[in-house]
Design a protein around this motif. Structure first.
Motif, PDB file in Angstrom:
ATOM      1  N   VAL A  90      37.581  -3.550  35.675  1.00 51.48           N
ATOM      2  CA  VAL A  90      37.487  -2.127  35.313  1.00 51.48           C
ATOM      3  C   VAL A  90      37.149  -1.300  36.547  1.00 51.48           C
ATOM      4  CG1 VAL A  90      36.865  -2.056  32.862  1.00 51.48           C
ATOM      5  CG2 VAL A  90      35.128  -2.636  34.554  1.00 51.48           C
ATOM      6  N   VAL A  95      34.271   2.548  33.569  1.00 56.94           N
ATOM      7  CA  VAL A  95      32.912   2.202  33.129  1.00 56.94           C
ATOM      8  C   VAL A  95      32.219   3.462  32.611  1.00 56.94           C
ATOM      9  CG1 VAL A  95      30.645   1.398  33.875  1.00 56.94           C
ATOM     10  CG2 VAL A  95      32.704   0.217  34.658  1.00 56.94           C
ATOM     11  N   MET A  98      33.139   4.618  29.198  1.00 52.27           N
ATOM     12  CA  MET A  98      32.530   3.891  28.080  1.00 52.27           C
ATOM     13  C   MET A  98      31.407   4.713  27.440  1.00 52.27           C
ATOM     14  SD  MET A  98      32.322   0.007  29.573  1.00 52.27           S
ATOM     15  CE  MET A  98      33.818  -0.818  30.141  1.00 52.27           C
ATOM     16  N   TYR A 101      32.835   6.674  24.584  1.00 52.30           N
ATOM     17  CA  TYR A 101      33.589   5.976  23.532  1.00 52.30           C
ATOM     18  C   TYR A 101      33.145   6.358  22.120  1.00 52.30           C
ATOM     19  CZ  TYR A 101      36.052   2.742  26.686  1.00 52.30           C
ATOM     20  OH  TYR A 101      36.864   2.188  27.631  1.00 52.30           O
ATOM     21  N   ARG A 102      31.840   6.445  21.893  1.00 53.52           N
ATOM     22  CA  ARG A 102      31.386   6.735  20.525  1.00 53.52           C
ATOM     23  C   ARG A 102      31.833   8.132  20.078  1.00 53.52           C
ATOM     24  NH1 ARG A 102      29.030   2.697  17.652  1.00 53.52           N
ATOM     25  NH2 ARG A 102      30.238   3.828  16.165  1.00 53.52           N
ATOM     26  N   ILE A 104      34.593   9.648  21.243  1.00 58.75           N
ATOM     27  CA  ILE A 104      36.055   9.644  21.143  1.00 58.75           C
ATOM     28  C   ILE A 104      36.498   8.999  19.828  1.00 58.75           C
ATOM     29  CG2 ILE A 104      38.194   8.828  22.206  1.00 58.75           C
ATOM     30  CD1 ILE A 104      36.637   8.736  24.885  1.00 58.75           C
ATOM     31  N   THR A 110      41.754   9.595  24.935  1.00 57.60           N
ATOM     32  CA  THR A 110      40.722  10.403  25.586  1.00 57.60           C
ATOM     33  C   THR A 110      41.253  11.824  25.778  1.00 57.60           C
ATOM     34  OG1 THR A 110      41.546   9.706  27.729  1.00 57.60           O
ATOM     35  CG2 THR A 110      39.732   8.447  26.808  1.00 57.60           C
ATOM     36  N   LEU A 147      26.479   3.016  36.413  1.00 56.84           N
ATOM     37  CA  LEU A 147      25.914   2.787  35.071  1.00 56.84           C
ATOM     38  C   LEU A 147      25.064   3.975  34.633  1.00 56.84           C
ATOM     39  CD1 LEU A 147      24.997  -0.994  35.445  1.00 56.84           C
ATOM     40  CD2 LEU A 147      26.863  -0.015  34.106  1.00 56.84           C
ATOM     41  N   ARG A 150      27.441   6.518  33.467  1.00 53.41           N
ATOM     42  CA  ARG A 150      27.933   6.195  32.124  1.00 53.41           C
ATOM     43  C   ARG A 150      26.966   6.733  31.063  1.00 53.41           C
ATOM     44  NH1 ARG A 150      28.264  -0.019  30.233  1.00 53.41           N
ATOM     45  NH2 ARG A 150      26.047   0.328  29.888  1.00 53.41           N
TER      46      ARG A 150
ATOM     47  N   ARG B 153      39.116  -0.560  22.710  1.00 49.97           N
ATOM     48  CA  ARG B 153      38.109   0.146  23.484  1.00 49.97           C
ATOM     49  C   ARG B 153      36.721  -0.466  23.264  1.00 49.97           C
ATOM     50  NH1 ARG B 153      39.218   5.959  22.032  1.00 49.97           N
ATOM     51  NH2 ARG B 153      40.908   6.061  23.536  1.00 49.97           N
ATOM     52  N   PHE B 157      34.283  -2.630  25.941  1.00 52.95           N
ATOM     53  CA  PHE B 157      32.891  -2.256  26.183  1.00 52.95           C
ATOM     54  C   PHE B 157      31.982  -3.456  25.918  1.00 52.95           C
ATOM     55  CE2 PHE B 157      29.753   1.544  25.400  1.00 52.95           C
ATOM     56  CZ  PHE B 157      28.883   0.980  26.313  1.00 52.95           C
ATOM     57  N   PHE B 160      32.353  -6.228  28.573  1.00 56.47           N
ATOM     58  CA  PHE B 160      31.768  -5.871  29.866  1.00 56.47           C
ATOM     59  C   PHE B 160      30.242  -5.857  29.795  1.00 56.47           C
ATOM     60  CE2 PHE B 160      30.399  -2.299  32.721  1.00 56.47           C
ATOM     61  CZ  PHE B 160      30.604  -2.969  33.910  1.00 56.47           C
ATOM     62  N   ALA B 168      24.900   1.462  22.377  1.00 60.10           N
ATOM     63  CA  ALA B 168      25.740   2.620  22.044  1.00 60.10           C
ATOM     64  C   ALA B 168      26.055   2.676  20.546  1.00 60.10           C
ATOM     65  CB  ALA B 168      27.030   2.578  22.848  1.00 60.10           C
ATOM     66  N   TYR B 170      27.518   0.028  18.709  1.00 65.44           N
ATOM     67  CA  TYR B 170      28.541  -0.911  18.222  1.00 65.44           C
ATOM     68  C   TYR B 170      27.882  -2.155  17.641  1.00 65.44           C
ATOM     69  CZ  TYR B 170      32.195   1.742  20.582  1.00 65.44           C
ATOM     70  OH  TYR B 170      33.061   2.729  20.973  1.00 65.44           O
ATOM     71  N   SER B 215      44.007  -5.808  39.105  1.00 65.40           N
ATOM     72  CA  SER B 215      42.690  -5.873  38.470  1.00 65.40           C
ATOM     73  C   SER B 215      42.567  -4.770  37.423  1.00 65.40           C
ATOM     74  CB  SER B 215      41.584  -5.749  39.524  1.00 65.40           C
ATOM     75  OG  SER B 215      41.789  -4.608  40.301  1.00 65.40           O
ATOM     76  N   ARG B 216      43.715  -4.242  36.987  1.00 72.71           N
ATOM     77  CA  ARG B 216      43.710  -3.213  35.935  1.00 72.71           C
ATOM     78  C   ARG B 216      44.088  -3.849  34.607  1.00 72.71           C
ATOM     79  NH1 ARG B 216      42.901   2.307  38.161  1.00 72.71           N
ATOM     80  NH2 ARG B 216      42.564   1.771  40.308  1.00 72.71           N
ATOM     81  N   LEU B 217      43.312  -3.526  33.580  1.00 70.52           N
ATOM     82  CA  LEU B 217      43.503  -4.183  32.285  1.00 70.52           C
ATOM     83  C   LEU B 217      44.893  -3.924  31.689  1.00 70.52           C
ATOM     84  CD1 LEU B 217      39.982  -3.460  30.763  1.00 70.52           C
ATOM     85  CD2 LEU B 217      40.929  -5.723  31.233  1.00 70.52           C
TER      86      LEU B 217
END
Lengths: 250, 290
Positions: A90, A95, A98, A101-102, A104, A110, A147, A150, B153, B157, B160, B168, B170, B215-217
């Motif tokens: 990533v 990062v 992220m 995300y909640r 979105i 995005t 981080l 983020r 998505r 997360f 990682f 967050a 989840y 290295s890109r997903l």
């Protein structure tokens, strides 16, 4: 407005066994709280209890006026960099995204506002020019700042940082400290755990000294005394010289 | 000489593999990133008894249903065991894998056509894919891609930074189950064509090979799909040429997997080159300071 953090005689732990007891803390919006104590003192446990990731076993805990787990959407969390897989494919910007995300949702694309927030967060930590870099190619300090960005992108009212200065160079440490001061000036409450008592004394409004339980909490001058540190750190405290300075091993 | 892919069964085989490429490219990226290679291997083996039971109960048409039930059950079981900490080491995964596989072998060995049946289940029958099987694979591919699109998505997360994702809001357990189910469905989709053993290659090799290039997903997923397509074409062609021109049998699915592994091996030096440390450890002096 409700307190950012209100802990009264709280104990927390794993599988019904408390590893941290007697926590009494009140933190207002915009205040900065530093959690200090030796390894295994319960600093991370306290942070996880604020997130509702481990249960409060006794006492009363509210976070931003809610039960801990329900406050998660209002909290930004910054983990330790070395807990993450540096080889994960990533970029720094991904990062930071992220953190959005909640907002979105599960599968909506995005939006411009999200991309703006990511850019602004990276600018705030001084890494706008690193947006497209692979996370793993950044230095330890830069990863920590990503981080932090983020967490900022989520626009939190309470920011939690787990040992943000571990393995971080001086430039990054200053950048992080600067961001934390700006945030709290804007009303965001900040909680961080640290081994660095000098940073705790310099940054925090409230210092909480932990080792299995809360030994002391209050202003840095009142808490970081030789007597308190010796009591909390036990064998880890060493007296040096005539001024009774106490050095504490991490 | 006959154009190989003008022959209907060869065209259907290529179409089936193209559908599998479409799902295995992206799914393999998640298997790679979540380090689920061994869990995927376990899933392919635990599906085996379901395949056998389905076949015994309903013939070739029963394989799909049997595999589907076994896959969903094992995906749930593996997720629960991992959560409880019982699957924290590879040994416990291996116990589940071998136990289920043995049950499958024990079941299939009761049949008189034991050897040929076993070969079919393990290595599939890509050249006998029917139009209705193609339609089933297409439907399953649509379901898998939809599930992946919805969960991607959050799963990225969680992969990682598990604690960060939980912080967050989840639910990590459900995300793990989500991905395990997706992997299980891929196994079901691929099992008739390439068999339970070779599907592992489609779940692991594409992303591992793509990682040598990027290295890109998203790029990894696209390249992974491309590599499977390339290997499918090359493998089927090699298999056809071997049997038609030279008169010796080269199993098509094996040829496809061998082609895929060959591509991986060819890309290895590229990966080594990418990760080779430069004099400053791959960073500019400025980055080392900042």
């Amino acid at each position: 407005m409700s307190a950012a953090l209100s802990y009264s005689a709280v104990s927390a732990g794993y599988h019904g066994t408390p590893v941290l007891t007697h926590v009494d803390l009140t933190l207002a919006g915009g205040q900065r709280l530093a959690l200090v104590g030796p390894n295994g003192a319960g600093k991370s446990t306290l942070i996880k209890s604020i997130l509702g990731l481990i249960p409060v076993l006794g006492g009363a805990a509210t976070v931003l006026g809610r039960p801990p787990a329900q406050a998660r959407p209002l909290i930004g969390y910054v983990p330790q960099t070395d807990s993450l897989d540096a080889d994960f494919p990533v970029t720094a910007a991904q990062v930071v995204m992220m953190g959005r995300y909640r907002r979105i949702g599960w599968w909506r694309p995005t939006r411009a506002a999200d991309r703006r927030a990511v850019r602004a967060a990276l600018e705030q930590v001084g890494l706008a020019d690193r947006a497209g870099k692979h996370f793993g190619t950044l230095s330890g300090g830069q990863r920590q700042r990503v981080l932090l960005a983020r967490a900022l992108a989520a626009e939190p009212r309470l920011l939690l940082l787990d040992e943000p200065f571990n393995g971080v160079d001086a430039v990054s440490q200053e950048a992080i400290l600067g961001v934390l001061r700006t945030l709290s000036a804007d009303g965001t409450a900040v909680v961080l755990s640290t081994h660095d008592l000098a940073v705790a004394a310099e940054l925090a409004d409230i210092v909480c000294l932990l080792n299995g339980r809360q030994w002391a909490a209050g202003s840095p001058e009142a808490v970081l005394t030789a007597e308190n540190l010796r009591a909390a750190y036990g064998g880890h405290a060493i007296e040096v010289g005539h001024d009774r300075t106490v050095l504490v091993e991490p | 000489m006959i154009e190989p892919f003008a022959v209907p069964f060869m065209a259907r085989a290529l179409a089936e593999l193209a559908l599998l490429a479409l799902i295995c490219g992206p799914v393999s990226v998640f298997v790679f990133a979540r380090r689920l290679s061994f869990v995927s291997d376990a899933l392919t083996h635990t599906v085996f008894p379901g395949v056998v039971i389905g076949f015994l109960a309903g013939g070739v048409e029963g394989i799909f249903a049997g595999a589907l039930v076994a896959a969903v059950v094992t995906a749930v079981a593996l997720t629960l065991l991992t959560r409880a900490g019982a699957l924290s080491d590879d040994a416990s995964t291996a116990v589940v894998l071998t136990a289920m596989f043995s049950i499958g072998v024990a079941l299939v060995s009761r049949r008189s056509s034991y050897t040929s049946d076993l070969t079919t289940f393990l290595f599939g029958r890509i050249l006998t894919v029917t139009p209705s099987q193609l339609a089933e694979t297409a439907a399953l591919a649509a379901v898998i891609l939809t599930l992946l699109l919805i969960g991607a998505r959050a799963i990225i997360f969680r992969t990682f930074d598990p604690t960060g994702a939980a912080a967050a809001g989840y639910r990590v357990f459900w995300l793990d189950l989500w991905l395990n189910l997706i992997v299980a469905l891929v196994v079901v989709a691929a099992v008739r064509a390439v068999g339970t053993i070779l599907v592992v290659a489609l779940l692991i090799v594409p992303a591992a090979a793509a990682r040598m290039i990027t290295s890109r997903l998203v790029a990894m997923a696209a390249i992974g799909t491309g590599l499977i397509l390339l290997a499918s074409y090359a493998g089927l062609l090699a298999s056809w040429t071997a049997s038609v021109t030279y008169g010796f049998a080269l199993t098509s699915a094996s040829a496809v997997v061998l082609a895929l592994v060959l591509i991986y091996l060819l890309l290895l030096p590229l990966g080594a080159l990418r990760s080779a440390p430069s004099p400053t450890g791959g960073r500019s002096p400025h980055e080392l300071v900042g």
